[in-house]
Design an enzyme around this catalytic site. Structure first.
Site, mmCIF file in Angstrom:
data_model
loop_
_atom_site.group_PDB
_atom_site.id
_atom_site.type_symbol
_atom_site.label_atom_id
_atom_site.label_comp_id
_atom_site.label_asym_id
_atom_site.label_seq_id
_atom_site.Cartn_x
_atom_site.Cartn_y
_atom_site.Cartn_z
ATOM 1 N N LYS A 83 0.864 -1.185 0.000
ATOM 2 C CA LYS A 83 0.000 0.000 0.000
ATOM 3 C C LYS A 83 0.898 1.231 0.000
ATOM 4 C CE LYS A 83 -3.791 2.104 2.688
ATOM 5 N NZ LYS A 83 -4.669 1.947 3.872
ATOM 6 N N SER A 158 -9.635 2.066 2.917
ATOM 7 C CA SER A 158 -8.753 2.841 2.070
ATOM 8 C C SER A 158 -7.746 1.980 1.304
ATOM 9 C CB SER A 158 -8.004 3.872 2.916
ATOM 10 O OG SER A 158 -7.157 3.219 3.857
ATOM 11 N N SER A 182 -9.825 -0.378 7.123
ATOM 12 C CA SER A 182 -9.275 -0.321 5.763
ATOM 13 C C SER A 182 -8.575 -1.570 5.262
ATOM 14 C CB SER A 182 -8.325 0.859 5.632
ATOM 15 O OG SER A 182 -9.072 2.028 5.507
HETATM 16 N N1 GLN Z 1 -13.171 4.399 6.404
HETATM 17 C C1 GLN Z 1 -12.465 4.853 7.566
HETATM 18 C C2 GLN Z 1 -12.030 6.284 7.381
HETATM 19 O O1 GLN Z 1 -12.364 6.846 6.403
HETATM 20 C C3 GLN Z 1 -11.304 3.956 7.863
HETATM 21 C C4 GLN Z 1 -10.104 4.249 7.060
HETATM 22 C C5 GLN Z 1 -8.924 3.415 7.464
HETATM 23 O O2 GLN Z 1 -9.061 2.393 8.144
HETATM 24 N N2 GLN Z 1 -7.758 3.872 7.072
HETATM 25 O O3 GLN Z 1 -11.396 6.841 8.195
#
Ligand code: GLN
Length: 492
Positions: A83, A158, A182
């Protein structure tokens, strides 16, 4: 050269590929070339933000030399992609943001270094929401990623590019990060397996920070077996570089994969099965739970009474930490700097206005607000108190169960653009992943079937602190009696 025992190379899991490499049935260079070619031919999925064939092939040649010399690591020659939130010396590191366009780190993140020491060859950097803020990968400043099961749908976020790469067989496995879901949510939406370890299990050094008390790295792959191999290489204390990494030695998570699970008490939180859960997801999750019963596990109803509160609590704490973490992007130390400005303050303002996208700006504003004098007690402090209660609720539950199971997300992956300009719609869809994040507990997504539109559905497993081995074991046992994890999208 792309078949091993009549199987295309890209259909091999990490374990099989590592064995083939060790047996010299395939070379690391051949494996790398095969996956690089797939990345090229599937570019329209938007999984990658950076590839550099020369760098990858040089790493692969070095792996082949070690394989020949008998000095190979456990994952020697296995191609893997990261990532783009992990910093890397050999590839640009952008966190999906224009703020860091073209940025090169002088060092590798601990996760990247550890996996390299185990022998992996890096294929490139994977698309993600800007600074890992999002649930659909649509907040990437570069381009969205597409779900290989239906390219008109989002892959989740994400770590969207990470999930796409595994589901479309562009990499045997990848890294991801999970702050509020995420790893688990894109794994669920793309029909792959992913685990977010206990907070502190894996070093955060070199992970571009979003919300430091929540951020945690983990592997995403096709099976629990592959995730176990990668997690064993990734985890372990890193006291000099990450003060929150815990003093718990790395484990061999593969060892207990086959343990029997009869008598395992699986807690079913009633709050995860309420009105908000769509019928197709519920059907798949229920079927997976039935499989567990057949394997001898016992289902027990439990309650996580503050599940709903995890949304406001997370969307106060995460932006608060983000507003502080992102203050370093000021145009001075690294990253983007505005071209025209009148003085220092003007330079800060223009740099940040140009470099950050809308969602990041929104969170910086919310975070700054909830931390400001006069609002701190009402929002931030209150959120911290409820966070503690959420963690306590889990401890109550673990008195009567060994693991907790439920859906990862209320629905299957939605259409690209489907949530329009409504950030709240994205936030609400995080409801089942946020509680474990706030409590710092390990959580997994395991393919459990298909729902509306033939889209994958993931089963979430949550364990107590440091119970990753048990989660991977439970997931592996399910994968021995189901084949959802080995199905692949049409045309892949
Ligand atoms: N969807 C969550 C956010 O927007 C989690 C994102 C994540 O785990 N990086 O913060």
């Amino acid at each position: 050269m792309s078949d091993i025992n009549n199987q295309p190379l890209h259909d091999l899991g990490v374990a099989e590929l590592a064995a083939s490499l060790r047996a010299r049935e395939v070379s690391a260079v051949e494996a790398a070339q095969h996956f690089l070619a797939r990345a090229r031919s599937h570019e329209s999925l938007g999984a990658y933000l950076a590839v550099d064939e020369a760098v990858t092939l040089a790493q692969a040649r070095a792996a082949d030399a070690r394989l020949a010399a008998g000095t190979a690591g456990p994952l020697e020659g296995v191609p893997l992609a990261h990532k783009d939130i992990f910093v890397t010396k050999d590839f640009p590191s952008t966190a999906g943001s224009k703020m860091l366009e073209g940025y090169r780190s002088p060092f590798d993140a601990t996760v990247v270094r550890k996996l390299a020491e185990a022998g992996v060859v890096t294929l490139g950097k994977l698309n993600c929401d800007e600074f890992a803020m999002g649930s659909a990968n649509e907040n990437s400043a570069y381009h969205p990623a597409r779900n290989p099961w239906d390219v008109t749908r989002i892959p989740g976020g994400s770590s969207g590019g990470s999930a796409v790469a595994v589901a479309a067989r562009l990499a045997p496995a990848v890294t991801g990060t999970d702050t509020g879901g995420s790893i688990r949510q894109p794994a669920s939406f793309c029909g792959i397996t992913g685990i977010k370890p206990t907070y502190g299990r894996v070093s955060r050094y070199g992970m571009i920070a979003f919300a430091s008390s929540l951020d945690q790295a983990g592997p995403m792959g096709r099976s629990a077996e592959d995730c176990a191999l990668l997690l064993s290489a990734m985890c372990g204390p890193d006291p000099d570089r990450d003060s929150t990494s815990l003093d718990v030695p790395a484990e061999d998570f593969s060892r207990s994969l086959n343990d029997a699970i009869d008598g395992l008490r699986i807690g079913i939180p009633k709050e995860f099965f309420g009105e908000g859960l769509s019928a197709d997801v519920r059907t798949a999750v229920d079927a997976a739970l039935k499989e567990y019963e057949k394997l001898g596990a016992k289902l027990v109803e439990i309650s996580l009474p503050r599940t709903e509160l995890s949304i406001p609590v997370y969307y106060i704490i995460a932006p608060a930490e983000a507003s502080s973490n992102l203050s370093r992007f000021d145009g001075v130390k690294f990253g983007h700097r505005a071209r025209d400005y009148t003085d220092l303050v003007d330079m800060y303002k223009k740099t940040r206005a140009e470099g950050f996208g809308d969602e990041v700006k929104r969170r910086i504003m919310i975070g700054t607000y909830v931390l400001s004098h006069g609002y701190y007690d009402a929002y931030y402090l209150q959120a911290q108190r409820i966070r503690r209660m959420i963690a306590d609720d889990f401890q109550q539950a673990f008195k009567v169960c060994d693991v907790i199971a439920g859906p990862v997300a209320p629905t299957v992956a939605w259409k690209l653009g489907g949530h329009g300009n409504d950030p709240l719609a994205d936030y609400l869809a995080d409801i089942f992943t946020l509680p474990a994040s706030l409590a710092g507990l390990p959580g997994m997504s395991v393919p459990a079937g298909f729902g509306e539109g033939g889209m994958p559905v993931g089963l979430q497993l949550i364990g107590n602190y440091f119970s990753e081995a048990r989660l991977l074991n439970a997931a592996h046992r399910l994968q021995q009696v189901t084949d959802f994890h080995s199905r692949k999208p049409e045309g892949v």
